[in-house]
Design a protein around this motif. Structure first.
Motif, PDB file in Angstrom:
ATOM      1  N   GLY A  51      15.606 104.484 -22.182  1.00  0.00           N
ATOM      2  CA  GLY A  51      16.836 104.475 -22.705  1.00  0.00           C
ATOM      3  C   GLY A  51      17.527 103.153 -23.093  1.00  0.00           C
ATOM      4  N   VAL A  52      16.806 102.195 -22.630  1.00  0.00           N
ATOM      5  CA  VAL A  52      17.472 100.858 -23.151  1.00  0.00           C
ATOM      6  C   VAL A  52      16.938 100.617 -24.865  1.00  0.00           C
ATOM      7  CG1 VAL A  52      17.221  98.235 -22.766  1.00  0.00           C
ATOM      8  CG2 VAL A  52      17.124  99.809 -20.838  1.00  0.00           C
ATOM      9  N   GLU A 113      20.513  96.970 -25.247  1.00  0.00           N
ATOM     10  CA  GLU A 113      21.665  97.761 -24.836  1.00  0.00           C
ATOM     11  C   GLU A 113      21.240  98.847 -23.704  1.00  0.00           C
ATOM     12  OE1 GLU A 113      24.735  98.817 -24.115  1.00  0.00           O
ATOM     13  OE2 GLU A 113      25.121  97.658 -25.807  1.00  0.00           O
ATOM     14  N   ALA A 114      22.034  98.418 -22.567  1.00  0.00           N
ATOM     15  CA  ALA A 114      21.741  99.593 -21.464  1.00  0.00           C
ATOM     16  C   ALA A 114      22.586 100.510 -21.383  1.00  0.00           C
ATOM     17  CB  ALA A 114      21.152  98.767 -20.419  1.00  0.00           C
ATOM     18  N   THR A 119      20.015 101.292 -16.146  1.00  0.00           N
ATOM     19  CA  THR A 119      19.674  99.792 -16.242  1.00  0.00           C
ATOM     20  C   THR A 119      20.825  98.891 -16.143  1.00  0.00           C
ATOM     21  OG1 THR A 119      17.638 100.249 -17.076  1.00  0.00           O
ATOM     22  CG2 THR A 119      18.079  98.201 -17.336  1.00  0.00           C
ATOM     23  N   ALA A 120      20.849  97.839 -15.376  1.00  0.00           N
ATOM     24  CA  ALA A 120      21.808  96.596 -15.342  1.00  0.00           C
ATOM     25  C   ALA A 120      21.171  95.415 -15.656  1.00  0.00           C
ATOM     26  CB  ALA A 120      22.694  96.708 -14.262  1.00  0.00           C
ATOM     27  N   PHE A 121      21.566  94.526 -16.602  1.00  0.00           N
ATOM     28  CA  PHE A 121      21.072  93.259 -16.608  1.00  0.00           C
ATOM     29  C   PHE A 121      21.747  92.443 -15.428  1.00  0.00           C
ATOM     30  CE2 PHE A 121      20.735  95.211 -20.882  1.00  0.00           C
ATOM     31  CZ  PHE A 121      19.666  95.070 -21.220  1.00  0.00           C
ATOM     32  N   PHE A 179      25.647  93.444 -16.252  1.00  0.00           N
ATOM     33  CA  PHE A 179      26.115  93.786 -17.548  1.00  0.00           C
ATOM     34  C   PHE A 179      25.197  94.763 -18.031  1.00  0.00           C
ATOM     35  CE2 PHE A 179      27.327  89.654 -16.396  1.00  0.00           C
ATOM     36  CZ  PHE A 179      28.601  89.195 -16.704  1.00  0.00           C
ATOM     37  N   SER A 180      25.818  95.491 -19.133  1.00  0.00           N
ATOM     38  CA  SER A 180      25.021  96.678 -19.927  1.00  0.00           C
ATOM     39  C   SER A 180      24.637  96.147 -20.961  1.00  0.00           C
ATOM     40  CB  SER A 180      26.023  97.470 -20.015  1.00  0.00           C
ATOM     41  OG  SER A 180      27.017  97.485 -20.859  1.00  0.00           O
TER      42      SER A 180
END
Length: 243
Positions: A51-52, A113-114, A119-121, A179-180
């Motif tokens: 999905g990212v 973009e997540a 997912t999180a950065f 962050f997303s």
């Protein structure tokens, strides 16, 4: 060896040997915060980045967005103008090195973009980046952009990495490490003709965004994955700026 200890060894060693020429700048932008019920799990495999998306920009022209997937033996984002990929689908993202093959001159920006994914950065946090930040996130890793000449790796593009749209675990406010979105802007445009124009490292965590059901990623053997990359991290990790 635990993941926390192994990460700390990698980060400490990389800081000791890091090249400082044209070091990256890091910016945190709270943006539009989002909240998840949790938990946060620090281990996330490359092949779990479903999905990212990645949108690339060449001046006013953009690529996509490109959706994360598999092509041949590689995992990443694949388009007609560029590929951003790794062949380590089952490895932890913290220990993974990515490659950029840019086919159109003048690449100026990459936006990962997540939002609406698990997912999180995960940014480096605290003293020397060795603090956990959000509970469960463990040690993070700021995105590193570099190209190596012999044993020296450095950023050739005066890169600014902006982490945008904080993620918090309910009921707590965001800590400022998750962050997303990850926005990579090149002060000097990335060219073509080298095959692999640049390499990247960064970290992602698995975050539960559903109040029903918690799926914990399976464990892995970290020492084996890290052995092949410790040298790369040692010469490539840049001293963090303006976190």
């Amino acid at each position: 060896m635990s993941r926390s200890i192994l990460k700390a060894v990698l980060v400490a060693g990389s800081l000791a040997f890091a090249a400082t020429a044209n070091a990256q700048t890091y910016v945190s932008d709270a943006g539009t915060p989002s909240y998840v019920p949790g938990p946060v799990v620090d281990y996330m495999r490359v092949d779990q980045l479903t999905g990212v998306t990645l949108t690339a920009y060449w001046g006013n022209t953009s690529s996509g967005p490109l959706t994360f997937g598999q092509q041949g033996g590689n995992w990443g984002f694949f388009g007609s103008n560029l590929s951003f990929f790794t062949n380590s689908g089952s490895s932890d993202t913290f220990f993974t090195a990515w490659s950029l093959d840019n086919l159109t001159s003048g690449l100026t920006r990459l936006v990962f973009e997540a939002a609406n994914t698990n997912t999180a950065f995960d940014r480096a946090w605290g003293f020397l980046g060795l603090a956990e930040g959000t509970p469960g996130s463990n040690i993070g890793n700021d995105m590193d952009v570099f190209r190596c000449t012999l044993l020296v790796c450095f950023d050739r593009w005066n890169t600014v990495v902006t982490y945008r749209n904080e993620i918090g675990v309910t009921p707590n406010a965001p800590v400022g490490d998750l962050f997303s979105q990850m926005d990579v802007a090149f002060g000097k445009a990335v060219g073509t003709g080298r095959g692999i124009e640049a390499n990247f490292t960064f970290d992602t965590d698995w975050v539960n965004k559903s109040s029903s059901g918690v799926v914990t990623p399976e464990p892995s053997t970290y020492a084996l994955m890290a052995a092949g990359l410790v040298g790369l991290f040692g010469v490539a990790r840049r001293r963090r700026q303006n976190g």
